[in-house]
Write a protein that holds these residues in place. Structure first.
Motif, PDB file in Angstrom:
ATOM      1  N   LYS A   1     -10.579   2.776 -27.795  1.00 37.88           N
ATOM      2  CA  LYS A   1     -11.339   3.024 -29.032  1.00 37.88           C
ATOM      3  C   LYS A   1     -10.629   2.414 -30.231  1.00 37.88           C
ATOM      4  O   LYS A   1     -10.521   2.998 -31.312  1.00 37.88           O
ATOM      5  CB  LYS A   1     -11.554   4.527 -29.234  1.00 37.88           C
ATOM      6  CG  LYS A   1     -12.415   5.168 -28.139  1.00 37.88           C
ATOM      7  CD  LYS A   1     -12.673   6.639 -28.398  1.00 37.88           C
ATOM      8  CE  LYS A   1     -13.531   7.235 -27.273  1.00 37.88           C
ATOM      9  NZ  LYS A   1     -13.776   8.695 -27.472  1.00 37.88           N
TER      10      LYS A   1
ATOM     11  N   CYS B   1      -4.728   5.021 -31.303  1.00 38.43           N
ATOM     12  CA  CYS B   1      -5.824   4.790 -30.365  1.00 38.43           C
ATOM     13  C   CYS B   1      -5.746   5.859 -29.272  1.00 38.43           C
ATOM     14  O   CYS B   1      -4.874   6.731 -29.295  1.00 38.43           O
ATOM     15  CB  CYS B   1      -5.752   3.384 -29.768  1.00 38.43           C
ATOM     16  SG  CYS B   1      -4.229   3.019 -28.862  1.00 38.43           S
ATOM     17  N   GLU B   2      -6.642   5.797 -28.332  1.00 35.74           N
ATOM     18  CA  GLU B   2      -6.669   6.780 -27.245  1.00 35.74           C
ATOM     19  C   GLU B   2      -5.347   6.749 -26.470  1.00 35.74           C
ATOM     20  O   GLU B   2      -4.785   5.684 -26.212  1.00 35.74           O
ATOM     21  CB  GLU B   2      -7.817   6.484 -26.294  1.00 35.74           C
ATOM     22  CG  GLU B   2      -9.193   6.820 -26.859  1.00 35.74           C
ATOM     23  CD  GLU B   2      -9.399   8.307 -26.998  1.00 35.74           C
ATOM     24  OE1 GLU B   2      -9.185   9.035 -26.015  1.00 35.74           O
ATOM     25  OE2 GLU B   2      -9.767   8.748 -28.109  1.00 35.74           O
TER      26      GLU B   2
ATOM     27  N   VAL C   1      -6.539   7.872 -20.713  1.00 35.06           N
ATOM     28  CA  VAL C   1      -7.819   7.417 -20.167  1.00 35.06           C
ATOM     29  C   VAL C   1      -7.776   7.614 -18.657  1.00 35.06           C
ATOM     30  O   VAL C   1      -6.709   7.663 -18.044  1.00 35.06           O
ATOM     31  CB  VAL C   1      -8.083   5.923 -20.487  1.00 35.06           C
ATOM     32  CG1 VAL C   1      -8.221   5.696 -21.971  1.00 35.06           C
ATOM     33  CG2 VAL C   1      -6.986   5.047 -19.909  1.00 35.06           C
TER      34      VAL C   1
END
Length: 417
Positions: free
Chosen positions: A134, A207-208, A211
């Motif tokens: 993202k 950011c992420e 994941v």
């Protein structure tokens, strides 16, 4: 100058302008092929000469076919997604770290697989990584485009233009490293620092961090093995002085065949997804260069280069490399490299002049979006992902990043002597 000469120049200029700016949003290949067709229709070039020009690109076509097949099977088999997941985990929530990872992987891919591979194979994986994290994908995508050219003279195989420029007289690996180790290091380092500065606002924040990471399927493992095997083939072929197109093409076909047989699927799905338009684009550019050569412009350039080199090889290397670097953006570095190669064959200049031209034709295209074939391939790849970068958007970045890297690399080569 005859009327025919002016007509050839005008047609080549319009066709090249069309490739660069894509008027009416027509694909680049349309303009290159149209220019070649107009030359034939008006009798400015014979069909035999045009066909001979097309055949000169045989090794380039094979190389591109192999790389595009490898990229497509890797995408279909989830290799890009798998790489993206692991890249995001390594970034640990830092957008800047993700950017640095992308740049570092780009150096490795360009060095051992060529700049075209970075554009075709790495770009989709980087886009997937940015989406999973993202993060804003544009700085990561710019990293792919610029490192593809900035690292393209680390090794002889790092850019097909290297083989075109030197022809059948490639320096040994030791001589190559002596000439280009320091220029390559500075080219890569300055490009990273300048791009990082230009995109600093987009690289702030987090950011992420976590994941989902799936298991790489069997087809993805085959695709990965095919890419690694291709890198080994290219290094071996380069060391022995062989052309790179055929082994790359065979590796791509073999990888696709292995996956299709293993999964009992038709290859036509993969073949239909490949961006084949790049092949007529390259063929059209070869024809345009051959037409320019017929006007005597290359003979004139060879005289100028030889005269300059006789007076001061180092100064000529710096000036010629700079002119070619910027000139590559006016006509794409593939035809510019072809013109430079033909000019060198006639001029018989010292090695340092040839090296200066190589740095110019490899690194100069970082200025504009159509400066190199690799960047055009990059643009095709990001369009498939729903992204696009216009001519002016790229130029704003390239105008800041390319000149410092170019002057640093050329200066280092002149210091090495």
């Amino acid at each position: 100058m005859t009327l025919q000469t002016y007509a050839i120049w005008a047609i080549c200029f319009v066709a090249t302008f069309g490739v660069i700016t894509r008027p009416f949003k027509l694909p680049e290949a349309v303009w290159a092929v149209a220019g070649a067709a107009v030359l034939l229709v008006f009798g400015l070039m014979s069909p035999g000469a045009a066909w001979a020009a097309v055949l000169k690109g045989g090794d380039v076509y094979l190389f591109l076919i192999g790389m595009m097949l490898l990229s497509e099977v890797a995408r279909e088999q989830g290799l890009f997604d798998w790489v993206a997941e692991h890249a995001v985990r390594l970034a640990k929530g830092s957008t800047s770290r993700l950017f640095a990872l992308v740049f570092g992987v780009g150096i490795v891919v360009t060095t051992f697989l060529s700049n075209d591979a970075t554009a075709v194979v790495l770009t989709p994986a980087v886009y997937a990584a940015a989406k999973k994290a993202k993060a804003d994908p544009l700085p990561m995508l710019f990293a792919c485009a610029l490192i593809a050219n900035a690292a393209s003279f680390v090794l002889p195989i790092s850019n097909p233009a290297n083989l075109v420029l030197y022809g059948g007289e490639m320096p040994s690996l030791g001589a190559w490293m002596a000439s280009f180790a320091l220029p390559s290091l500075l080219s890569i380092g300055v490009t990273f620092l300048m791009l990082r500065w230009v995109e600093r606002e987009r690289l702030t924040g987090q950011c992420e961090i976590v994941v989902e990471t799936g298991t790489l399927p069997r087809g993805g493992k085959i695709a990965f093995g095919g890419i690694v095997a291709t890198a080994a083939l290219l290094i071996a072929a380069s060391a022995r002085g062989y052309e790179l197109g055929l082994p790359t093409c065979l590796a791509g076909i073999a990888t696709m065949a292995a996956i299709c047989i293993g999964e009992r699927k038709s290859p036509f799905t993969t073949l239909s997804s490949v961006s084949w338009a790049v092949l007529p684009l390259v063929a059209g550019l070869f024809v345009l260069v051959e037409a320019l050569a017929s006007t005597g412009v290359i003979t004139m350039l060879a005289r100028w280069l030889a005269a300059g080199a006789a007076h001061s090889p180092s100064t000529t290397a710096g000036i010629a490399g700079t002119i070619l670097a910027f000139g590559s953006n006016l006509m794409n570095n593939l035809p510019a490299g072809l013109i430079a190669s033909t000019t060198l064959q006639q001029a018989h200049v010292p090695q340092i002049v040839t090296d200066g031209l190589l740095i110019g034709v490899d690194l100069g295209p970082n200025l504009s979006i159509t400066g190199s074939l690799a960047t055009i391939l990059w643009l095709t790849a990001i369009r498939r992902e729903g992204e696009d970068v216009g001519f002016w958007r790229f130029l704003k970045v390239g105008a800041v990043v390319m000149p410092p890297a170019l002057f640093a690399a050329l200066g280092a080569r002149l210091i090495v002597g």
